[in-house]
Design a protein around this motif. Structure first.
Motif, PDB file in Angstrom:
ATOM      1  N   ASP A  89     -36.876 -94.458  17.062  1.00 14.27           N
ATOM      2  CA  ASP A  89     -38.243 -94.194  17.362  1.00 14.27           C
ATOM      3  C   ASP A  89     -38.329 -92.719  17.956  1.00 14.27           C
ATOM      4  OD1 ASP A  89     -39.309 -96.615  16.854  1.00 14.27           O
ATOM      5  OD2 ASP A  89     -38.859 -97.421  18.958  1.00 14.27           O
ATOM      6  N   GLU A 145     -40.823 -90.444  20.432  1.00 13.74           N
ATOM      7  CA  GLU A 145     -42.149 -90.666  21.266  1.00 13.74           C
ATOM      8  C   GLU A 145     -41.876 -89.965  22.454  1.00 13.74           C
ATOM      9  OE1 GLU A 145     -42.683 -94.923  21.430  1.00 13.74           O
ATOM     10  OE2 GLU A 145     -41.788 -94.981  23.427  1.00 13.74           O
ATOM     11  N   LYS A 169     -46.777 -90.130  20.203  1.00 15.46           N
ATOM     12  CA  LYS A 169     -46.082 -90.611  19.100  1.00 15.46           C
ATOM     13  C   LYS A 169     -46.223 -89.238  18.027  1.00 15.46           C
ATOM     14  CE  LYS A 169     -45.651 -95.426  19.875  1.00 15.46           C
ATOM     15  NZ  LYS A 169     -44.101 -95.644  19.782  1.00 15.46           N
TER      16      LYS A 169
END
Length: 249
Positions: A194, A196, A206
């Motif tokens: 991920d 973010e 994000k």
């Protein structure tokens, strides 16, 4: 017909058109553009009101203005509540080679005195230019968030000599932040995917490409080398939303 009367009629017609559109947008649940139309229509009616002499017409117009003001105020309250409830979502699409998207331009409004802690999850804070990107973002945090205490970075480790350079660079950034009274907590993961940024005031950012969405400058003396608002970007999407329950990475 006198010119002043013609102007009043023209403004009144424009106000009617604008307010009719506002009502239509409101019924379609398009509240933000509806609010804009209400505000513009009301402003036109107020201008018309100033030029009316007849007391009865004035009284009727004041009532209309009051009714529209109430509708606009109700929409504003609703939008504020949506934002407060954590339903706010803003999407920014950065086109290939677009400029004007420095970290400061995108994120400064979310970095204020309420921010005391930031979590950054980005697998690619490894190469030299990526480390400089992270450093630039830290500089923005220091400038904008006067009460910042802790920055958390979760990233992945590179291989070989690059790994050593990466760790050394991050430790230097950590020491520099310490001089400003800010703790940088470093964590490494081989399975991170991920990308973010989370702020303890509830904002979550994000970015499809993480912090590394800028293209390499054409040269050290080309525009955009220092000022990232002038630096061309890779195509990516930025999603910014708010939640009342920010989770730590």
């Amino acid at each position: 017909m006198a010119r002043s009367e013609q102007e009043l009629n023209s403004k009144n017609a424009a106000a009617v058109t604008m307010l009719k559109r506002a009502v239509e947008l409101e019924l379609e649940s398009q509240y933000q553009p509806a609010l804009v139309c209400y505000q513009e229509g009301i402003d036109l009616l107020i201008q018309v009101l100033k030029g009316i002499k007849d007391d009865t017409k004035k009284r009727n117009l004041k009532k209309n203005i009051s009714d529209y003001l109430n509708r606009a105020e109700n929409i504003k309250k609703y939008l504020d509540q949506v934002k407060e409830d954590g339903k706010h979502h803003k999407q920014i699409k950065i086109e290939e080679n677009a400029t004007g998207f420095s970290y400061e331009s995108l994120f400064q409004e979310y970095l204020n005195e309420t921010v005391t802690e930031v979590w950054i999850e980005d697998a690619y804070i490894r190469q030299t230019h990526q480390l400089y990107n992270f450093l630039r973002f830290c500089e923005l945090i220091i400038k904008r968030s006067c009460n910042i205490k802790t920055i958390h970075l979760l990233t992945s480790l590179d291989n070989g000599n690059v790994k050593i350079e990466q760790i050394n660079a991050l430790e230097q950034i950590k020491g520099s932040l310490r001089n400003h009274g800010v703790l940088l907590e470093l964590e490494y993961s081989s399975s991170i995917h991920d990308r973010e940024i989370r702020l303890n005031n509830g904002w979550i950012i994000k970015i499809g490409r993480g912090l590394d969405y800028f293209k390499h400058p054409k040269g050290k003396f080309s525009l955009g080398y220092c000022d990232f608002d002038l630096r061309p970007c890779h195509e990516t999407t930025v999603d910014i939303f708010h939640t009342n329950h920010t989770k730590k990475i």
